[in-house]
Design a protein around this motif. Structure first.
Motif, PDB file in Angstrom:
ATOM      1  N   LYS A   1       0.839  -1.198   0.000  1.00 14.27           N
ATOM      2  CA  LYS A   1       0.000   0.000   0.000  1.00 14.27           C
ATOM      3  C   LYS A   1       0.874   1.248   0.000  1.00 14.27           C
ATOM      4  CE  LYS A   1      -3.739   0.502   2.817  1.00 14.27           C
ATOM      5  NZ  LYS A   1      -4.486   0.939   4.039  1.00 14.27           N
TER       6      LYS A   1
ATOM      7  N   ALA B   1      -7.820   5.552   5.827  1.00 14.91           N
ATOM      8  CA  ALA B   1      -7.496   4.624   4.734  1.00 14.91           C
ATOM      9  C   ALA B   1      -6.000   4.421   4.545  1.00 14.91           C
ATOM     10  CB  ALA B   1      -8.120   5.131   3.428  1.00 14.91           C
TER      11      ALA B   1
ATOM     12  N   ALA C   1      -9.351   9.546  -8.075  1.00 16.88           N
ATOM     13  CA  ALA C   1      -9.150   8.107  -7.861  1.00 16.88           C
ATOM     14  C   ALA C   1     -10.099   7.299  -8.741  1.00 16.88           C
ATOM     15  CB  ALA C   1      -9.357   7.762  -6.388  1.00 16.88           C
TER      16      ALA C   1
ATOM     17  N   ASP D   1      -1.516  -1.003  -4.031  1.00 14.33           N
ATOM     18  CA  ASP D   1      -2.775  -0.278  -3.930  1.00 14.33           C
ATOM     19  C   ASP D   1      -2.439   1.135  -3.494  1.00 14.33           C
ATOM     20  OD1 ASP D   1      -4.289  -2.398  -4.733  1.00 14.33           O
ATOM     21  OD2 ASP D   1      -4.706  -3.115  -2.702  1.00 14.33           O
TER      22      ASP D   1
ATOM     23  N   GLN E   1     -11.357  11.843  -4.406  1.00  8.66           N
ATOM     24  CA  GLN E   1     -12.306  10.781  -4.770  1.00  8.66           C
ATOM     25  C   GLN E   1     -12.511  10.753  -6.292  1.00  8.66           C
ATOM     26  OE1 GLN E   1     -12.667  13.018  -2.320  1.00  8.66           O
ATOM     27  NE2 GLN E   1     -13.555  12.104  -0.489  1.00  8.66           N
TER      28      GLN E   1
ATOM     29  N   VAL F   1      -3.620   5.004  -2.035  1.00  2.00           N
ATOM     30  CA  VAL F   1      -4.583   5.872  -1.355  1.00  2.00           C
ATOM     31  C   VAL F   1      -4.174   7.311  -1.641  1.00  2.00           C
ATOM     32  CG1 VAL F   1      -5.536   6.571   0.873  1.00  2.00           C
ATOM     33  CG2 VAL F   1      -4.954   4.166   0.461  1.00  2.00           C
TER      34      VAL F   1
ATOM     35  N   SER G   1      -9.003   4.801 -11.587  1.00  2.00           N
ATOM     36  CA  SER G   1      -9.481   3.406 -11.528  1.00  2.00           C
ATOM     37  C   SER G   1     -10.092   2.991 -12.859  1.00  2.00           C
ATOM     38  CB  SER G   1     -10.547   3.241 -10.446  1.00  2.00           C
ATOM     39  OG  SER G   1     -10.034   3.602  -9.205  1.00  2.00           O
TER      40      SER G   1
ATOM     41  N   THR H   1      -7.866   4.454  -4.132  1.00  2.00           N
ATOM     42  CA  THR H   1      -8.896   5.016  -3.253  1.00  2.00           C
ATOM     43  C   THR H   1      -8.629   6.500  -3.060  1.00  2.00           C
ATOM     44  OG1 THR H   1      -8.861   2.929  -2.036  1.00  2.00           O
ATOM     45  CG2 THR H   1      -9.928   4.806  -0.938  1.00  2.00           C
TER      46      THR H   1
ATOM     47  N   SER I   1       0.437   5.414   0.227  1.00  2.05           N
ATOM     48  CA  SER I   1      -0.455   6.559   0.403  1.00  2.05           C
ATOM     49  C   SER I   1       0.231   7.812  -0.115  1.00  2.05           C
ATOM     50  CB  SER I   1      -0.825   6.740   1.875  1.00  2.05           C
ATOM     51  OG  SER I   1      -1.604   5.641   2.293  1.00  2.05           O
TER      52      SER I   1
ATOM     53  N   LYS J   1      -5.610  -1.032  -6.795  1.00  2.00           N
ATOM     54  CA  LYS J   1      -6.845  -0.411  -6.303  1.00  2.00           C
ATOM     55  C   LYS J   1      -6.516   1.034  -5.938  1.00  2.00           C
ATOM     56  CE  LYS J   1      -9.926  -0.991  -2.421  1.00  2.00           C
ATOM     57  NZ  LYS J   1      -9.762  -1.492  -1.067  1.00  2.00           N
TER      58      LYS J   1
ATOM     59  N   THR K   1      -9.722   9.917  -0.828  1.00  2.00           N
ATOM     60  CA  THR K   1     -10.371  10.156   0.462  1.00  2.00           C
ATOM     61  C   THR K   1      -9.907  11.478   1.079  1.00  2.00           C
ATOM     62  OG1 THR K   1     -10.598   9.261   2.717  1.00  2.00           O
ATOM     63  CG2 THR K   1      -8.558   8.772   1.589  1.00  2.00           C
TER      64      THR K   1
END
Ligand code: APR
Length: 312
Positions: free
Chosen positions: A4, A67, A43, A28, A40, A30, A47, A60, A6, A58, A62
């Motif tokens: 992950k 997250a 993302a 993934d 949002q 964030v 996606s 995301t 971020s 993935k 936010t």
């Protein structure tokens, strides 16, 4: 389990970093910002791009740090650009506050994360984040040297027409006008640059590299460079996640290397699973040492200014 990453700040550099990361299917992702809806939306858009290229990261978006928990890498790009009427100290205070909050909001829920700092002045912001989170120096690195070296390579390519794959440039020092393009160590397919190009052409390229960021700001008028800084962050993240032991110039905490202490500075580092695993020391001649010293003084002055403005 997937990794992950971020990315704090979903503006131009943050969202473009997410793009390069997703394209490499590294983790993934964030994407966080204070602006509601913006991360949002970006993302979601990203996606929806990934099925076209067959990548399964993935993404995301936010406004909440929840997250980010368990991130392997945290890339901080959040910040504000300098606006008319704003002093350097004003900018420093605002960005220091943003970077401090981003660090505090992530350090407990991602206790093993490696931080990559992009927010400017990045050598100083990396110093701040390290102090705030009390991180060992391995786990925090600033992005600049890959970008500055790539700028120089791009200008050499424009001048010579030789493939960028054959061009190896090394730019050290702080990310500012005093950066140090090492023309003696840079080469085209092993041929020293100083032999390949006449001195005046090389000097012009060195000067253009030093002002590379400003040239783009002047053209864009409403922002600063983002493709190249972002792909540089993605390369650093890839080197860490794949434990590549990649040697790249990056901003690292100095503990006596190159005669420097207690500051972040652009030097060749080995990037691997533990982050900054080692600092590589080039043999430098007197003029190169003097240029690095001058650059270090500029970085130190900014870091000292930050320490006077920010209370720990
Ligand atoms: N938390 C999260 N995001 C924030 C915060 C915060 N506290 N404060 C500002 N931001 C967001 C802004 O809302 C904006 O979307 O940071 C984003 C910055 O994006 P841009 O303005 O597009 O700037 P960018 O070009 O990405 O540059 C950001 O990186 O390269 C450096 O010099 C550059 O310091 C600057 C930073």
């Amino acid at each position: 389990m997937k990794n992950k990453i971020s990315v704090i700040g979903a503006g131009m550099t943050g969202s473009t970093t997410a793009h390069w990361l997703a394209e490499r299917e590294l983790a993934d992702i964030v994407l966080i910002d204070i602006l509601e809806g913006m991360p949002q939306g970006k993302a979601l858009d990203l996606s929806q791009a990934l099925p076209v290229i067959g990548k399964d990261s993935k993404v995301t978006g936010t406004n909440s740090y929840d997250a980010t928990s368990g991130s392997d890498i945290i890339i901080i790009t959040a910040g504000v650009p300098r606006k008319p009427g704003m002093s350097r100290d004003d900018l420093l205070t605002i960005n220091a506050d943003i970077v401090r909050k981003a660090t505090e909001a992530t350090m407990h829920s991602s206790p093993n994360a490696i931080y990559i700092i992009l927010t400017n002045p990045l050598d100083t912001m990396a110093y701040l984040a390290m102090k705030v989170a009390n991180l060992p120096r391995e786990r925090i690195v600033g992005q600049a040297g890959i970008l500055d070296s790539a700028r120089m390579s791009a200008f050499i390519h424009m001048e010579t027409g030789v493939s960028v794959e054959n061009i190896n440039c090394y730019v050290l020092g702080g990310h500012g006008d005093e950066m140090v393009p090492l023309t003696r160590h840079s080469n085209i397919a092993g041929i020293p640059l100083r032999e390949y190009l006449p001195a005046d052409k090389l000097e012009a390229i060195v000067n253009r590299t030093r002002k590379g960021g400003g040239e783009i700001v002047a053209l864009l008028k409403t922002g600063s460079a983002y493709y190249a800084p972002a792909v540089a962050c993605a390369q650093m993240a890839e080197a860490i996640l794949k434990d590549k032991k990649l040697i790249v110039p990056a901003s690292a905490y100095m503990q006596g290397e190159y005669g420097l202490k207690d500051m972040f500075f652009g030097v060749p580092v080995v990037l691997g699973a533990h982050g900054v695993e080692r600092i590589v020391e080039y043999s430098l001649d007197e003029s190169e040492k003097a240029a690095l010293q001058k650059s270090a003084e500029a970085v130190k002055a900014t870091t000292d200014a930050m320490l006077n403005l920010v209370k720990f």
